[in-house]
Design an enzyme around this catalytic site. Sequence first.
Site, mmCIF file in Angstrom:
data_model
loop_
_atom_site.group_PDB
_atom_site.id
_atom_site.type_symbol
_atom_site.label_atom_id
_atom_site.label_comp_id
_atom_site.label_asym_id
_atom_site.label_seq_id
_atom_site.Cartn_x
_atom_site.Cartn_y
_atom_site.Cartn_z
ATOM 1 N N ASN A 14 42.515 72.650 18.840
ATOM 2 C CA ASN A 14 43.303 71.719 18.057
ATOM 3 C C ASN A 14 42.622 71.423 16.721
ATOM 4 O O ASN A 14 41.455 71.036 16.690
ATOM 5 C CB ASN A 14 43.433 70.397 18.833
ATOM 6 C CG ASN A 14 44.255 69.369 18.090
ATOM 7 O OD1 ASN A 14 45.467 69.522 17.953
ATOM 8 N ND2 ASN A 14 43.612 68.319 17.592
ATOM 9 N N GLU A 15 43.335 71.638 15.648
ATOM 10 C CA GLU A 15 42.934 71.186 14.310
ATOM 11 C C GLU A 15 41.477 71.458 13.946
ATOM 12 O O GLU A 15 40.690 70.522 13.721
ATOM 13 C CB GLU A 15 43.186 69.681 14.177
ATOM 14 C CG GLU A 15 44.615 69.282 14.388
ATOM 15 C CD GLU A 15 44.862 67.815 14.101
ATOM 16 O OE1 GLU A 15 43.886 67.044 14.027
ATOM 17 O OE2 GLU A 15 46.021 67.437 13.952
ATOM 18 N N GLN A 22 41.624 61.126 24.679
ATOM 19 C CA GLN A 22 42.358 59.989 24.119
ATOM 20 C C GLN A 22 43.124 59.192 25.172
ATOM 21 O O GLN A 22 43.470 58.043 24.941
ATOM 22 C CB GLN A 22 43.307 60.482 23.026
ATOM 23 C CG GLN A 22 42.560 61.022 21.818
ATOM 24 C CD GLN A 22 43.493 61.527 20.738
ATOM 25 O OE1 GLN A 22 43.857 62.693 20.732
ATOM 26 N NE2 GLN A 22 43.887 60.671 19.818
ATOM 27 N N HIS A 61 40.339 70.051 22.530
ATOM 28 C CA HIS A 61 40.861 69.094 21.554
ATOM 29 C C HIS A 61 39.714 68.152 21.140
ATOM 30 O O HIS A 61 39.547 67.063 21.704
ATOM 31 C CB HIS A 61 42.021 68.319 22.171
ATOM 32 C CG HIS A 61 42.845 67.526 21.200
ATOM 33 N ND1 HIS A 61 44.210 67.672 21.056
ATOM 34 C CD2 HIS A 61 42.517 66.543 20.328
ATOM 35 C CE1 HIS A 61 44.673 66.842 20.153
ATOM 36 N NE2 HIS A 61 43.666 66.136 19.690
HETATM 37 C C1 BGC Z 1 45.038 64.740 16.299
HETATM 38 C C2 BGC Z 1 45.199 63.632 17.314
HETATM 39 C C3 BGC Z 1 45.286 62.305 16.574
HETATM 40 C C4 BGC Z 1 46.496 62.341 15.670
HETATM 41 C C5 BGC Z 1 46.761 61.065 14.889
HETATM 42 C C6 BGC Z 1 45.853 64.576 15.055
HETATM 43 O O1 BGC Z 1 45.082 64.830 13.928
HETATM 44 O O2 BGC Z 1 45.245 65.979 16.931
HETATM 45 O O3 BGC Z 1 44.138 63.690 18.194
HETATM 46 O O4 BGC Z 1 45.335 61.219 17.426
HETATM 47 O O5 BGC Z 1 46.308 63.348 14.721
HETATM 48 O O6 BGC Z 1 45.772 60.789 13.980
#
Ligand code: BGC
Length: 415
Positions: A161-162, A26, A117
């Site tokens: 991440n997520e 990002q 990520h």
């Molecule tokens: C993610 C980021 C994303 C942010 C805002 C999160 O879900 O880890 O990568 O930019 O939210 O949407």
Amino acid sequence: MLYCSTMTEKKFPDGFYWGAATASYQVEGGIDNNDWAEAARAKRVPPCGIACDHYNKYEQDFDIAKELGHTAHRFSIEWARIEPEEGKFDVESIAHYRRVLEALKSRNIIPFVTIWHFTLPLWFTKSGGFERADSPEIFSRYATFVVKELGDLCGHFSTMNEPNVFGSNGWLRGSWPPFKRFAITDLVSITNSGRIYESKAKKGLSPVFLYFRVMKNLAKAHNKSYEAIKKVSPNTEISVVKHVIVFDSNWNPFNKIKAAIANYFWTGIFMDRTHKYCDSIGLNYYFYTQFGDKKQWRKTDMDWNFAPERIYDALFMLKKYNKPLFISEAGLADADDSGRAEYIEKQVSATWQAVQDGFDVRGHMYWSLLDNYEWALGFEKRFGLVEIDYETLERKIRPSAYGYKKICENNGVVE
Ligand code: BGC
């Protein structure tokens, strides 16, 4: 100490860490060998180009973080840089991330490294990615390599991440690579997935089976990495970063059941599989929704409910795993910066309340330090404490960043 009668203080325990987060693809720029770069070439997502050129400007960005009172910083390592070909690790990329860690150390900022990520090396994704039966081993080999190479400079690593956002956008909504779509998900809009490119996604029933396979492999990948990392570096703290959506409901028992199922689907399944392999858990909080709710919510620029205080509920959902928690991301898109200071203060106050109520929360990382590439939505959404001019790459600190600076420097909210 004398207080004026109206002053309230919400101080956090000593050692609580304050900062912001970013993620490699990002902000870094110049990455062309991962699945997102490939998807951009196929015109399925916006191009990322040099993004914020953070790859070259990290010193300048950490100077800003320091100036803003941050004591911690979360960032991610780009898998495609480290392992550009299967099993072949790139020495220069490791050297780069060592320099990044040194840069944080020299500013007394504690690093939190996320090993993965969202973005995947092309060789991996082209051969099936997390659908592959051996993907947990492949991931764990990479994760262990990263900790071996960087562990002397960083004490805290999050494996991933997520996972649910990755899985649902890739295999249910079909708006992120690998663009597999389960048609019923057209009915819901819950994450940052964007809709622009969806029409090209593959439809059908099979993605839903693949989704569950991918989610299982992700949990295994985390657990295997935990075990492997502990063998080479027993004192390294390992976490998973979990996106928690707070699904709430009104009085209606039917809605209460719906909320319980949604919370189990989104948060429970993955955490039940992985919590025993976590030294701590990172919370990413953005989203509160209520079944049966008639309220007209104020919205963020993502069209998400403006509900910073509900971070309390998200923390509550993770508390039962009995691990130290930290806020690994929370924040909002707010291009004119009109609501950011208020949002941050409210989310910090709610976190403070959680600490008062006995929750073991250790730190707070705002998303994000910089404006950045918001995945399928490109560069339009502005999450940064620092505004980026994408033409000149000039950094401009937003007023709300100074509000957060006060919180960081006071170790809490002083009103
Ligand atoms: C993610 C980021 C994303 C942010 C805002 C999160 O879900 O880890 O990568 O930019 O939210 O949407």
